[in-house]
Design a protein around this motif. Structure first.
Motif, PDB file in Angstrom:
ATOM      1  N   ASN A  56       1.811   4.680   4.942  1.00  0.00           N
ATOM      2  CA  ASN A  56       0.887   5.016   3.860  1.00  0.00           C
ATOM      3  C   ASN A  56      -0.269   5.818   4.447  1.00  0.00           C
ATOM      4  OD1 ASN A  56      -1.285   3.095   4.675  1.00  0.00           O
ATOM      5  ND2 ASN A  56       0.220   1.524   4.120  1.00  0.00           N
ATOM      6  N   ARG A  57      -1.325   5.999   3.689  1.00  0.00           N
ATOM      7  CA  ARG A  57      -2.419   6.868   4.117  1.00  0.00           C
ATOM      8  C   ARG A  57      -3.051   6.405   5.425  1.00  0.00           C
ATOM      9  NH1 ARG A  57      -7.881   7.361   3.541  1.00  0.00           N
ATOM     10  NH2 ARG A  57      -8.025   5.324   2.518  1.00  0.00           N
TER      11      ARG A  57
ATOM     12  N   ALA B 176       0.826  -1.209   0.000  1.00  0.00           N
ATOM     13  CA  ALA B 176       0.000   0.000   0.000  1.00  0.00           C
ATOM     14  C   ALA B 176       0.862   1.261   0.000  1.00  0.00           C
ATOM     15  CB  ALA B 176      -0.934  -0.005   1.204  1.00  0.00           C
ATOM     16  N   ALA B 177       2.084   1.146   0.513  1.00  0.00           N
ATOM     17  CA  ALA B 177       3.020   2.267   0.502  1.00  0.00           C
ATOM     18  C   ALA B 177       3.774   2.377  -0.824  1.00  0.00           C
ATOM     19  CB  ALA B 177       4.015   2.121   1.656  1.00  0.00           C
ATOM     20  N   GLY B 178       3.474   1.481  -1.770  1.00  0.00           N
ATOM     21  CA  GLY B 178       4.114   1.540  -3.081  1.00  0.00           C
ATOM     22  C   GLY B 178       5.455   0.859  -3.149  1.00  0.00           C
TER      23      GLY B 178
END
Length: 334
Positions: free
Chosen positions: A173-174, A28-30
């Motif tokens: 992440n978000r 999710a953090a890429g």
């Protein structure tokens, strides 16, 4: 990895619920997540079915997560999250010393104290994977919620500010929010001892002793955590944060907590050996109770709740007698 700001390929040692959830957070953090599983069949399931039906059922994993049962595949990563059960860290990680680069950052994500040695996970890792920079990730986290992308805040501790920042940027992440600290010891002690206190809270609930009693246990349990943290060189303010009070609160108030659920069953009258024989997942507080008791004695500090849990789990003590002895302790200042 030549520059710490270039953390892109992240290895996760351990494919249980927490390791799998962290792999989900990494993607999710890429970043690229490589998940090591001891069981080849589980690695195959993660790769082919994008799921972990054993430890995280009903959670769909990002197809970019790759799993392996070959530790040699970890040679090309930029950082390694160690997420195996605390009592198995030494045995599993010792085989990686020849594989991993000598400057590879290690992030300790397992919460426990080694039984027998009384050592924290950073101390164990320093012995079996010497010379590598370390960080600790801890805090109030249920794996299923992290894997589902629900909001979560954690402590990310390292005495290397640049490394801590790089790891926070790589893992955050978000919805997964790392807060940076320099206090590795405090973050570790909070994460380890809260499991022991959670077993105590479960026992109290199972015995129907009320919410007042649970609140008292959480509060006095926090005092024990701070006492041990300070004795080991940690900071009190760390233990009032996410990796201390935050994690303690979560673990002591929800049946989703493995340690609380174990204590609850014991308090309701279940047999300890029977409970342990059918458990699939690890309740870290079981082994940590013994380790904490020994460590506290060596440091000459009082931890009566932890000692009581150890007596129930490992010395055959009667639950009601132990509760009675705690209630009979002399009145004292807070």
């Amino acid at each position: 990895m030549n520059e710490r700001t270039g953390i892109q390929r992240i290895g996760i040692l351990g494919s249980g619920a927490w390791g799998t959830a962290l792999a989900a957070a990494v993607t999710a953090a890429g970043r690229q997540a490589l998940l090591w599983a001891r069981n080849p069949a589980l690695a195959q399931e993660i790769n082919n079915q994008n799921g972990n039906s054993v430890y995280l059922p009903h959670i769909a994993l990002d197809p970019s997560i790759r799993a392996t049962s070959d530790a040699g595949d970890l040679a090309g990563i930029d950082a390694l999250l160690l997420v195996v059960p605390a009592q198995h860290l030494r045995g599993i990680a010792s085989g990686l010393n020849a594989i991993l680069p000598k400057d590879l950052p290690l992030v300790l994500c397992c919460k426990g104290i080694e039984r027998g040695s009384g050592k924290l996970m950073t101390e164990v890792a320093a012995e079996v994977l010497p010379g590598r920079p370390q960080a600790v990730l801890s805090g109030p986290t249920f794996a299923a919620e992290v894997a589902a992308g629900l909001p979560t805040a954690v402590t990310l501790a390292s005495d290397d500010a640049a490394l801590a920042t790089a790891l926070a940027e790589a893992l955050g992440n978000r919805t997964f929010r790392p807060y940076i600290s320099q206090d590795l010891i405090g973050a570790e002690v909070g994460g380890a001892v809260k499991n022991v206190i959670a077993i105590a809270c479960g026992i109290v609930q199972g015995r129907a002793l009320g919410e007042n009693a649970r609140a008292a246990l959480i509060t006095r349990g926090l005092a024990e955590i701070v006492r041990l943290g300070l004795a080991k060189g940690g900071r009190a303010e760390t233990l009032m944060g996410l990796s201390g009070f935050g994690d303690l609160t979560l673990t002591c108030t929800a049946v989703q907590s493995r340690n609380y659920a174990l204590g609850l069953a014991l308090g309701e009258g279940a047999n300890f050996e029977d409970l342990m024989s059918v458990r699939l997942t690890v309740a870290e507080g079981v082994e940590s109770a013994a380790a904490v008791t020994i460590l506290a004695k060596s440091l000459n500090i009082e931890m009566p709740i932890s000692r009581a849990v150890n007596a129930i789990l490992h010395q055959g003590a009667d639950i009601d007698a132990v509760i009675g002895s705690l209630l009979a302790r002399p009145f004292t200042t807070e």
